[in-house]
Design an enzyme around this catalytic site. Structure first.
Site, PDB file in Angstrom:
ATOM      1  N   CYS A 266      42.567  12.176  50.320  1.00 25.68           N
ATOM      2  CA  CYS A 266      41.502  11.738  51.235  1.00 25.68           C
ATOM      3  C   CYS A 266      41.126  10.278  51.009  1.00 25.68           C
ATOM      4  O   CYS A 266      40.882   9.539  51.963  1.00 25.68           O
ATOM      5  CB  CYS A 266      40.223  12.535  51.016  1.00 25.68           C
ATOM      6  SG  CYS A 266      40.353  14.305  51.173  1.00 25.68           S
TER       7      CYS A 266
ATOM      8  N   ASP B 161      40.137  14.086  63.591  1.00 25.82           N
ATOM      9  CA  ASP B 161      40.120  13.323  62.346  1.00 25.82           C
ATOM     10  C   ASP B 161      41.568  13.147  61.904  1.00 25.82           C
ATOM     11  O   ASP B 161      42.370  14.101  61.983  1.00 25.82           O
ATOM     12  CB  ASP B 161      39.363  14.081  61.247  1.00 25.82           C
ATOM     13  CG  ASP B 161      37.860  13.844  61.303  1.00 25.82           C
ATOM     14  OD1 ASP B 161      37.367  13.285  62.295  1.00 25.82           O
ATOM     15  OD2 ASP B 161      37.167  14.223  60.327  1.00 25.82           O
TER      16      ASP B 161
ATOM     17  N   ASP C 174      40.476  10.033  56.865  1.00 25.15           N
ATOM     18  CA  ASP C 174      39.909  10.656  58.069  1.00 25.15           C
ATOM     19  C   ASP C 174      39.956   9.726  59.273  1.00 25.15           C
ATOM     20  O   ASP C 174      39.891  10.177  60.418  1.00 25.15           O
ATOM     21  CB  ASP C 174      38.433  11.026  57.854  1.00 25.15           C
ATOM     22  CG  ASP C 174      38.233  11.985  56.706  1.00 25.15           C
ATOM     23  OD1 ASP C 174      39.234  12.469  56.152  1.00 25.15           O
ATOM     24  OD2 ASP C 174      37.061  12.248  56.362  1.00 25.15           O
TER      25      ASP C 174
HETATM   26  N1  ABU Z   1      38.509  16.591  53.289  1.00 23.78           N
HETATM   27  C1  ABU Z   1      39.103  17.780  52.847  1.00 23.78           C
HETATM   28  C2  ABU Z   1      38.066  18.857  52.584  1.00 23.78           C
HETATM   29  C3  ABU Z   1      38.637  20.191  52.639  1.00 23.78           C
HETATM   30  C4  ABU Z   1      37.845  21.228  51.900  1.00 23.78           C
HETATM   31  O1  ABU Z   1      36.623  21.110  51.764  1.00 23.78           O
HETATM   32  O2  ABU Z   1      38.445  22.201  51.415  1.00 23.78           O
END
Ligand code: ABU
Length: 366
Positions: free
Chosen positions: A350, A195, A107
């Site tokens: 992520c 982000d 992010d």
């Molecule tokens: N950081 C990705 C989150 C996406 C989702 O909650 O589907």
């Protein structure tokens, strides 16, 4: 002097990567941008403070699983330096009772070629998160003469940056979907906010999700900063909480993307892929019906995989349907037990930020 930083996409052979850490992680207090992201029925609503130590230890164990897999395959792994995230912060424009974490790096850091740029995040609690990565940036800067160390313009995050009374706890899912379809998000357009996980890098093209964490001013900023790239704004009307493109639209190799079936890329945005013979395949169903406890993200972290090269992908160990699908799509699948790191901000993609992938900047959409 070595070449340390270079990455143009999410699929070229990965050689060096940053993996986050869960230490000192906090559930941040509510603020304008975060309120909208936390589902109404989430057990996290109204709660804030340091995350329970046993969950931090378990999250870190999961990240160590990932580190081991990467190092066993010869990938160099760098780690951030966590701060005491439960400190209150202030700038001339705002005060916040706490910061958040150094998970997930995706992010905060955007790597485009030999440049790593710290993002212009819209959450006040993430304003100083970049500091956890600065020791690494210093090292890369020292060792790689071509490394461009950049900070995107810092948003001020004053009250003008958010729509007031946007969040309403009585809002229904249907109403949320109408807002997404209308591209009506919690941030205003007074300054670029984004982000890094909303930016999908594909050589000469950047596909950027417009949603709760990235605004239209950011797209404009990107196009002016990178005039030689094509910047495409994309949005996914099926997503009631649209943040980050990497659980929605995930490239596996040139010509192949998996797309969350609940969040299909609408026409005419599909046209550029279809015109260039890219296949957009619906991602497999997640193996879970609920995210783990104290998690902001959706069950679609199932598709948040880390591609090691165009034939190899790391998928979360319990996501058996996603593994099966990847296998059928011709990928060698490496399972990694990571689910207990999800509450700290996300899945395999992520939890990482690219430092070096072999390959060059190609035009996939000529
Ligand atoms: N950081 C990705 C989150 C996406 C989702 O909650 O589907």
């Amino acid at each position: 002097m070595a070449k340390i930083v270079s990455s143009w996409n999410d699929w070229d052979p990965l050689k060096r990567v940053i993996v986050g850490r869960c230490d000192n992680s906090v559930i941040p207090p509510e603020e304008p941008a975060t309120s909208e992201k936390v589902p109404v029925d989430s057990e996290m609503r109204g709660m804030w403070g340091l995350r329970p130590l046993e969950t931090v230890e378990r999250g870190n164990e999961c990240l160590e699983n990932l580190v081991k897999i990467l190092e066993d395959r010869g990938v160099v792994v760098d780690r951030p330096t966590p701060l005491q995230w439960n400190q209150a912060i202030g700038t001339p424009d705002f005060r916040n009772d706490s910061m958040m974490t150094c998970m997930p790096p995706r992010d905060i850091l955007l790597t485009i070629g030999n440049e790593i740029m710290a993002a212009a995040n819209s959450f006040r609690c993430r304003y100083f998160e970049y500091l956890a990565y600065w020791p690494l940036m210093e090292e890369y800067f020292e060792q790689d003469p071509d490394f461009k160390w950049t900070q995107a313009p810092r948003p001020r995050l004053t009250d003008r940056s958010y729509k007031h009374n946007y969040y309403d706890e009585k809002i229904t899912l249907e109403e949320r979907l109408v807002r997404t379809a209308n591209k009506d998000f919690v941030t205003t357009e007074v300054e670029p906010m984004w982000d890094a996980a909303d930016v999908m890098r594909m050589g000469k093209d950047l596909f950027i999700q417009h949603g709760l964490t990235t605004n239209r001013a950011a797209m404009d900023w990107f196009q002016r900063y990178y005039p030689e790239y094509r910047v495409h704004a994309v949005n996914f009307p099926g997503d009631p909480y649209p943040i980050h493109i990497d659980a929605t639209f995930v490239p596996l190799r040139p010509g192949l993307i998996i797309n969350n079936p609940h969040r299909p890329l609408p026409e005419p945005q599909r046209a550029i892929f279809e015109a260039n013979d890219w296949q957009i395949v619906e991602a497999a169903q997640p193996a879970h019906t609920e995210p783990p406890a104290l998690c902001y993200s959706s069950v679609w972290l199932s598709m948040n995989c880390l591609v090691l090269d165009p034939k190899t992908v790391i998928v979360e160990a319990s996501e058996v349907y996603q593994q099966e699908q990847m296998d059928k799509l011709g990928m060698n699948v490496i399972p990694c037990d990571l689910r207990d790191a999800y509450p700290f901000g996300g899945g395999l993609h992520c939890s990482t930020a690219d430092v070096y992938r072999e390959g060059e900047c190609l035009d996939y959409f000529p």
